[in-house]
Motif scaffolding. Sequence first.
Motif, short mmCIF file in Angstrom:
data_model
loop_
_atom_site.label_atom_id
_atom_site.label_comp_id
_atom_site.label_asym_id
_atom_site.label_seq_id
_atom_site.Cartn_x
_atom_site.Cartn_y
_atom_site.Cartn_z
N ARG A 163 0.83 -1.21 0.00
CA ARG A 163 0.00 0.00 0.00
C ARG A 163 0.87 1.26 0.00
O ARG A 163 2.03 1.22 0.37
N GLU A 164 0.26 2.35 -0.37
CA GLU A 164 0.94 3.65 -0.29
C GLU A 164 1.06 4.04 1.18
O GLU A 164 0.20 3.68 1.99
N PHE A 165 2.14 4.78 1.50
CA PHE A 165 2.36 5.19 2.88
C PHE A 165 2.34 6.71 2.97
O PHE A 165 2.90 7.40 2.12
N HIS A 166 1.65 7.24 3.97
CA HIS A 166 1.65 8.69 4.17
C HIS A 166 1.69 9.01 5.65
O HIS A 166 0.93 8.45 6.42
N ARG A 167 2.64 9.88 6.00
CA ARG A 167 2.81 10.22 7.42
C ARG A 167 2.17 11.57 7.69
O ARG A 167 2.41 12.53 6.96
#
Length: 605
Positions: free
Chosen positions: A350-354
């Motif tokens: 999956r895409e990761f976003h912080r």
Amino acid sequence: MSSVSPIQIPSRLPLLLTHEGVLLPGSTMRTSVDSARNLQLVRSRLLKGTSLQSTILGVIPNTPDPASDAQDLPPLHRIGTAALAVQVVGSNWPKPHYTLLITGLCRFQIVQVLKEKPYPIAEVEQLDRLEEFPNTCKMREELGELSEQFYKYAVQILDAVSLEERFKMTIPLLVRQIEGLKLLQKTRKPKQDDDKRVIAIRPIRRITHISGTLEDEDEDEDNDDIVMLEKKIRTSSMPEQAHKVCVKEIKRLKKMPQSMPEYALTRNYLELMVELPWNKSTTDRLDIRAARILLDNDHYAMEKLKKRVLEYLAVRQLKNNLKGPILCFVGPPGVGKTSVGRSVAKTLGREFHRIALGGVCDQSDIRGHRRTYVGSMPGRIINGLKTVGVNNPVFLLDEVDKLGKSLQGDPAAALLEVLDPEQNHNFTDHYLNVAFDLSQVLFIATANTTATIPAALLDRMEIIQVPGYTQEEKIEIAHRHLIPKQLEQHGLTPQQIQIPQVTTLDIITRYTREAGVRSLDRKLGAICRAVAVKVAEGQHKEAKLDRSDVTEREGCREHILEDEKPESISDTTDLALPPEMPILIDFHALKDILGPPMYEMEIAS
Ligand SMILES: Nc1ncnc2c1ncn2[C@@H]1O[C@H](COP(=O)(O)OP(=O)(O)OP(=O)(O)O)[C@@H](O)[C@H]1O
């Protein structure tokens, strides 16, 4: 022919001699009066006279020499225009003069000049019929007015007394003028201003062909931004409610002039709406064995955390659409909480976003501002979705324990809705004002302590404690992960630098005091930088030596070897030869690079 009896102009007229511009019957012009003769005429006829007749003048165009005005009367043009002075304005600056507003009534011809001084008066013969309502006359002259800018043609039109003659004269002039304009249009390059005007006109044009649906639109206007936007809305897979809002907004946008501040606002809003991943998602790679290998490869130790993450992933594999708990990793700084979150995204594909929540004290940071605010924006959740471009990323809510509170509302309260699996399929950002389904997003939170996390938020999360590392674990983490990463970042190879385990232990015990490994990582970075300098210097010297005489080089080497000391990294600076490879980082080198140990005293005691 009108049955109304024609009006006669007086048979004697004072003559106003103009040097520029030709007054045609039916037209009005403003002329400046500054010659002695004309000034006199204005004063004694227009300013002193009280009858209507006194305001009628004979205007003679094309008087050749204004300088000779004061002396003899110059040769006069034979035909002139009887005019009515409508307005007189006087001024003394820069010299005394009057400005007259005069309206042409009809043509006349000079029969004889009766008086020359102080201003000329002539006996005249009226050439045009002057009706009581001189509309027809006006119409006749309109053609002449068009070419008035051409002074000589205007005089010719004035001279053409019969209507037929006048048409014959003006039509070729008009044709010529139209051709000139066409040529001008062809040669003129489109300027920026023109583009703006075209764009400003376009939306108005489109309004005419909008029907209730968005189906019938012109293919030719593909380049037009608004049409593109409209197309995107049509093809976007947004839910019906959002689609309705977009259609309504784009209709409004088309009717809006571009200069309106709301135009940009609405446009930005629509652009965001079409960009959002309403239905776009990545396919999960749910392979527990692969996930375990990946987690083990990326992180040493952290057994408890890895075990719980694997359990979580396993349940997801068995039960799709899991409305599972939100995991919250709690532990001291630098123990790898963020990094595990990133690995979870990697294992799932999956895409990761912080989303850094530290210091956020305004709930509109989470939920966005209403569009009525100047500079309104969507919140961090919607922004994050726009950035990743899919609706099922892993969102890492970093530092949930450092959320603030202010008069602008409680951001933790806004997070409640985001994190509640029962509610978040209907998350409404204030800016969007339509619901966005967040149920596919995998939220992971991190915190340093649970003490400052609001109780309601804490209740929605499953806390996983991540304890600090033991010395042995830190040594392993350094050699398995941190040193290889630092070498790569500094362009070094294991053949160029050697850090024995005892040195790592020295760094851990004498230079750092932490539960995590961030400081250790920084110290290793400092060592790599120092070694990089030595290696680069060595390469430089090597290149120099290659060029010098071989025998000379050998002599030099012997000379150096004579007084060689045990190698420390600082000593190598003075050597003419490249340092021995690999550069060994022993305790002396460590001291040279990082300075004296910080915690030696404590350890000794
Ligand atoms: N067990 C581990 N194995 C490998 N690397 C680790 C491990 N623990 C930490 N690291 C490394 O330490 C660095 C710091 O980790 P990270 O930023 O994830 O810490 P954190 O716990 O999120 O800290 P903070 O609470 O300050 O955000 C990262 O580069 C990470 O790769």
